[in-house]
Structures are given as C-alpha cells and as structure tokens.
Design a protein around this motif. Sequence first.
Motif, PDB file in Angstrom:
ATOM      1  N   CYS A  48     -37.190 -18.103 -25.388  1.00 19.25           N
ATOM      2  CA  CYS A  48     -37.424 -18.688 -26.724  1.00 19.25           C
ATOM      3  C   CYS A  48     -38.193 -17.921 -27.735  1.00 19.25           C
ATOM      4  O   CYS A  48     -38.043 -17.932 -29.040  1.00 19.25           O
ATOM      5  CB  CYS A  48     -37.828 -20.102 -26.545  1.00 19.25           C
ATOM      6  SG  CYS A  48     -36.642 -21.248 -25.669  1.00 19.25           S
ATOM      7  N   ILE A  49     -39.275 -17.626 -27.265  1.00 25.50           N
ATOM      8  CA  ILE A  49     -40.243 -16.790 -28.109  1.00 25.50           C
ATOM      9  C   ILE A  49     -39.650 -15.538 -28.660  1.00 25.50           C
ATOM     10  O   ILE A  49     -39.722 -15.637 -29.955  1.00 25.50           O
ATOM     11  CB  ILE A  49     -41.642 -16.368 -27.216  1.00 25.50           C
ATOM     12  CG1 ILE A  49     -42.234 -17.543 -26.894  1.00 25.50           C
ATOM     13  CG2 ILE A  49     -42.503 -15.642 -27.963  1.00 25.50           C
ATOM     14  CD1 ILE A  49     -43.557 -17.270 -25.785  1.00 25.50           C
ATOM     15  N   SER A  50     -38.906 -14.951 -27.977  1.00 24.71           N
ATOM     16  CA  SER A  50     -38.275 -13.560 -28.557  1.00 24.71           C
ATOM     17  C   SER A  50     -37.271 -14.113 -29.755  1.00 24.71           C
ATOM     18  O   SER A  50     -37.079 -13.442 -30.594  1.00 24.71           O
ATOM     19  CB  SER A  50     -37.328 -12.946 -27.370  1.00 24.71           C
ATOM     20  OG  SER A  50     -38.143 -12.618 -26.327  1.00 24.71           O
ATOM     21  N   LEU A  51     -36.635 -15.102 -29.300  1.00 24.43           N
ATOM     22  CA  LEU A  51     -35.704 -15.764 -30.536  1.00 24.43           C
ATOM     23  C   LEU A  51     -36.464 -16.004 -31.835  1.00 24.43           C
ATOM     24  O   LEU A  51     -35.999 -15.633 -32.981  1.00 24.43           O
ATOM     25  CB  LEU A  51     -34.688 -16.625 -30.238  1.00 24.43           C
ATOM     26  CG  LEU A  51     -33.593 -16.479 -29.206  1.00 24.43           C
ATOM     27  CD1 LEU A  51     -33.155 -17.611 -28.467  1.00 24.43           C
ATOM     28  CD2 LEU A  51     -32.668 -15.450 -29.858  1.00 24.43           C
ATOM     29  N   ILE A  52     -37.856 -16.665 -31.603  1.00 22.99           N
ATOM     30  CA  ILE A  52     -38.372 -17.156 -32.782  1.00 22.99           C
ATOM     31  C   ILE A  52     -38.867 -15.732 -33.495  1.00 22.99           C
ATOM     32  O   ILE A  52     -38.780 -15.806 -34.687  1.00 22.99           O
ATOM     33  CB  ILE A  52     -39.660 -17.990 -32.198  1.00 22.99           C
ATOM     34  CG1 ILE A  52     -39.080 -19.376 -31.737  1.00 22.99           C
ATOM     35  CG2 ILE A  52     -40.640 -18.137 -33.280  1.00 22.99           C
ATOM     36  CD1 ILE A  52     -40.160 -19.902 -30.849  1.00 22.99           C
ATOM     37  N   VAL A  53     -39.255 -14.691 -32.748  1.00 21.80           N
ATOM     38  CA  VAL A  53     -39.751 -13.556 -33.361  1.00 21.80           C
ATOM     39  C   VAL A  53     -38.589 -12.679 -33.972  1.00 21.80           C
ATOM     40  O   VAL A  53     -38.698 -12.507 -35.138  1.00 21.80           O
ATOM     41  CB  VAL A  53     -40.497 -12.615 -32.329  1.00 21.80           C
ATOM     42  CG1 VAL A  53     -40.855 -11.061 -33.058  1.00 21.80           C
ATOM     43  CG2 VAL A  53     -41.788 -13.112 -31.519  1.00 21.80           C
ATOM     44  N   ASP A  63     -37.993 -24.112 -35.926  1.00 26.41           N
ATOM     45  CA  ASP A  63     -38.459 -25.495 -35.827  1.00 26.41           C
ATOM     46  C   ASP A  63     -38.090 -26.099 -34.446  1.00 26.41           C
ATOM     47  O   ASP A  63     -38.656 -26.986 -33.666  1.00 26.41           O
ATOM     48  CB  ASP A  63     -38.487 -26.084 -36.773  1.00 26.41           C
ATOM     49  CG  ASP A  63     -39.156 -25.590 -37.963  1.00 26.41           C
ATOM     50  OD1 ASP A  63     -39.899 -24.781 -37.840  1.00 26.41           O
ATOM     51  OD2 ASP A  63     -38.989 -26.180 -39.286  1.00 26.41           O
ATOM     52  N   THR A  64     -36.898 -25.650 -34.161  1.00 25.77           N
ATOM     53  CA  THR A  64     -36.354 -26.415 -32.858  1.00 25.77           C
ATOM     54  C   THR A  64     -36.628 -25.709 -31.638  1.00 25.77           C
ATOM     55  O   THR A  64     -36.977 -26.337 -30.721  1.00 25.77           O
ATOM     56  CB  THR A  64     -34.824 -26.245 -32.934  1.00 25.77           C
ATOM     57  OG1 THR A  64     -34.362 -26.798 -34.211  1.00 25.77           O
ATOM     58  CG2 THR A  64     -33.936 -26.876 -31.702  1.00 25.77           C
ATOM     59  N   LEU A  65     -36.889 -24.372 -31.369  1.00 27.11           N
ATOM     60  CA  LEU A  65     -37.310 -23.521 -30.210  1.00 27.11           C
ATOM     61  C   LEU A  65     -38.561 -23.630 -30.081  1.00 27.11           C
ATOM     62  O   LEU A  65     -39.288 -23.763 -29.106  1.00 27.11           O
ATOM     63  CB  LEU A  65     -36.740 -22.243 -30.388  1.00 27.11           C
ATOM     64  CG  LEU A  65     -35.108 -21.985 -30.453  1.00 27.11           C
ATOM     65  CD1 LEU A  65     -34.719 -20.483 -30.291  1.00 27.11           C
ATOM     66  CD2 LEU A  65     -34.595 -22.833 -29.299  1.00 27.11           C
ATOM     67  N   THR A  66     -39.529 -23.924 -31.130  1.00 28.93           N
ATOM     68  CA  THR A  66     -41.029 -23.862 -30.921  1.00 28.93           C
ATOM     69  C   THR A  66     -41.429 -25.041 -29.768  1.00 28.93           C
ATOM     70  O   THR A  66     -42.070 -24.783 -28.942  1.00 28.93           O
ATOM     71  CB  THR A  66     -41.980 -23.979 -32.114  1.00 28.93           C
ATOM     72  OG1 THR A  66     -41.723 -22.887 -33.006  1.00 28.93           O
ATOM     73  CG2 THR A  66     -43.173 -24.143 -31.965  1.00 28.93           C
ATOM     74  N   PRO A  67     -40.922 -26.361 -29.982  1.00 27.87           N
ATOM     75  CA  PRO A  67     -41.143 -27.363 -28.946  1.00 27.87           C
ATOM     76  C   PRO A  67     -40.666 -27.035 -27.528  1.00 27.87           C
ATOM     77  O   PRO A  67     -41.187 -27.464 -26.483  1.00 27.87           O
ATOM     78  CB  PRO A  67     -40.825 -28.676 -29.748  1.00 27.87           C
ATOM     79  CG  PRO A  67     -39.749 -28.207 -30.735  1.00 27.87           C
ATOM     80  CD  PRO A  67     -40.231 -26.930 -31.165  1.00 27.87           C
ATOM     81  N   GLU A  71     -42.277 -26.906 -23.951  1.00 26.05           N
ATOM     82  CA  GLU A  71     -41.582 -27.816 -22.733  1.00 26.05           C
ATOM     83  C   GLU A  71     -41.246 -26.759 -21.617  1.00 26.05           C
ATOM     84  O   GLU A  71     -41.603 -27.107 -20.187  1.00 26.05           O
ATOM     85  CB  GLU A  71     -40.264 -28.205 -23.027  1.00 26.05           C
ATOM     86  CG  GLU A  71     -40.223 -29.724 -23.572  1.00 26.05           C
ATOM     87  CD  GLU A  71     -38.835 -29.990 -24.181  1.00 26.05           C
ATOM     88  OE1 GLU A  71     -37.997 -29.903 -23.523  1.00 26.05           O
ATOM     89  OE2 GLU A  71     -38.908 -30.387 -25.297  1.00 26.05           O
ATOM     90  N   GLU A  72     -40.682 -25.785 -21.741  1.00 24.19           N
ATOM     91  CA  GLU A  72     -40.672 -24.671 -20.534  1.00 24.19           C
ATOM     92  C   GLU A  72     -41.883 -24.160 -19.928  1.00 24.19           C
ATOM     93  O   GLU A  72     -42.123 -24.294 -18.828  1.00 24.19           O
ATOM     94  CB  GLU A  72     -39.864 -23.407 -21.067  1.00 24.19           C
ATOM     95  CG  GLU A  72     -38.509 -23.843 -21.904  1.00 24.19           C
ATOM     96  CD  GLU A  72     -37.249 -24.142 -20.759  1.00 24.19           C
ATOM     97  OE1 GLU A  72     -37.796 -24.459 -19.881  1.00 24.19           O
ATOM     98  OE2 GLU A  72     -36.254 -24.171 -21.218  1.00 24.19           O
ATOM     99  N   TRP A  73     -42.793 -24.126 -20.876  1.00 26.54           N
ATOM    100  CA  TRP A  73     -44.431 -23.717 -20.331  1.00 26.54           C
ATOM    101  C   TRP A  73     -44.850 -24.837 -19.524  1.00 26.54           C
ATOM    102  O   TRP A  73     -45.352 -24.670 -18.243  1.00 26.54           O
ATOM    103  CB  TRP A  73     -45.205 -23.252 -21.344  1.00 26.54           C
ATOM    104  CG  TRP A  73     -46.261 -22.399 -20.574  1.00 26.54           C
ATOM    105  CD1 TRP A  73     -47.779 -22.875 -20.451  1.00 26.54           C
ATOM    106  CD2 TRP A  73     -46.178 -21.174 -20.096  1.00 26.54           C
ATOM    107  NE1 TRP A  73     -48.419 -21.886 -19.710  1.00 26.54           N
ATOM    108  CE2 TRP A  73     -47.377 -20.872 -19.463  1.00 26.54           C
ATOM    109  CE3 TRP A  73     -44.908 -20.304 -20.032  1.00 26.54           C
ATOM    110  CZ2 TRP A  73     -47.572 -19.581 -19.026  1.00 26.54           C
ATOM    111  CZ3 TRP A  73     -45.304 -19.049 -19.252  1.00 26.54           C
ATOM    112  CH2 TRP A  73     -46.463 -18.577 -18.721  1.00 26.54           C
TER     113      TRP A  73
END
Length: 203
Positions: A48-53, A63-67, A71-73
């Motif tokens: 998810c972090i890679s997609l955000i970057v 905004d959807t992937l940040t939370p 959660e995954e963490w």
Amino acid sequence: MSWEESTRQKMLHLKLPTDPRWVGIAEMQIEDILVDHAYCEQKAASSCISLIVRYSDLDYLVDTLTPIVAEEWGHFERVMEQLRKRGMAFGKQRKDEYVAKLNDFVKKGGSRMEQLTEYLLMNALIEARSCERFKLLSKNIQDEELQKFYYELMISEAGHYVTFIEMARKYHDPEKVNKRWQEWLDYEAAVLKNMELRGDRMH
Ligand SMILES: [Fe+2]
Ligand SMILES: [Fe+2]
C-alpha cells in the motif's frame, strides 16, 4: 443478511478452494504459520505504501490506502504479539512462492492506469485468499485465542478485498477490470493447484 452470507456473495470468487488438508498441517506448524503471516502483513503494508508513492496524484487512492497501511501494520503488531506470548521466534523472511508467481502475471507495459489495475487486482486476490485461509484457521484450529484472532482478521481482509476491487473499477473501465479479474482468478487457481501443499506457509 449475516456477514457470512453477504461475504459469500460479494467475495471468495476464488476458483479453487484451499485443499482441506491444509488447515490440519498448518495447525501442527503454527509457529511457521505465524512467522509467515507476520511477513504477509508487513508486505501488505508496504505494498500500500508503494501504491501511495507511485500514485500520489490520485487523492482517493492516497486517502483510502493510508488508513489501510496503519491497519496492516496493526495486524503485523498483533501477529508479533501472538508469537511473543507463545515464546516463538520471529526469524527470517521465507521465500514467498505464491506472491512471486502472482507477480509473474502482472502485465508489463500498458498505460499507467492499466498498471494500476494490475496492482490493485493482485492485491485484491491476495486479500481474498488470505481471507479464505483465515476463515479455515478460525473455524478449525483448537487454540481459542487464535480462532478469535483469525476471525477478526478475516473480516478486516474481506474489507480490504472489496476496497481494492472497487478502486480498480473506479480508476479503469469496469468492464475491462471485470474481464481481467476473471483472468487473475483463473491464473491464481492454476498457481495454487501446482504448488506443493505445505503447512508452513499462509499461501
Ligand atoms: Fe492484514
Ligand atoms: Fe489486508
């Protein structure tokens, strides 16, 4: 409609159910399962972090992937807690043959949004399969704490699955996404069919 019913309709369009022998052998190797699972959660967060970057210009995605990263963490932390309280060691990352095989199916080239479709569908698939496996664990293992733990994670990953699929349909032609999704499902079933059944891997 119960959660189970609505989920059955919405998801687990998986074309091949997990071999019923898996959960029995996984339970016997629960330490390996927990370690492998911890890395799965870590990979889910980093993906998810890679997609955000990579798609930082797409507000809805960011905004959807940040939370979901959080959660995954959080899942990773909870798996670690389960390992620690059982006196089990974390250990090194294991080879993830399943994810490596899925990666091979990602279409190279194409437009930026076509690439995004590939990533989102691959993530959706991993969520769906994880959800299926968590369900098997929650229903079949003896350890009551882990039963509850896996039940909660099953619900959370089901939500992520829906999020990824819907996001793919939002950013690209839904008909094309649906067609490609069927190809991904067929491919994943073939991958799983050809993989050795082992109790030390979540997938
Ligand atoms: Fe997770
Ligand atoms: Fe997830």
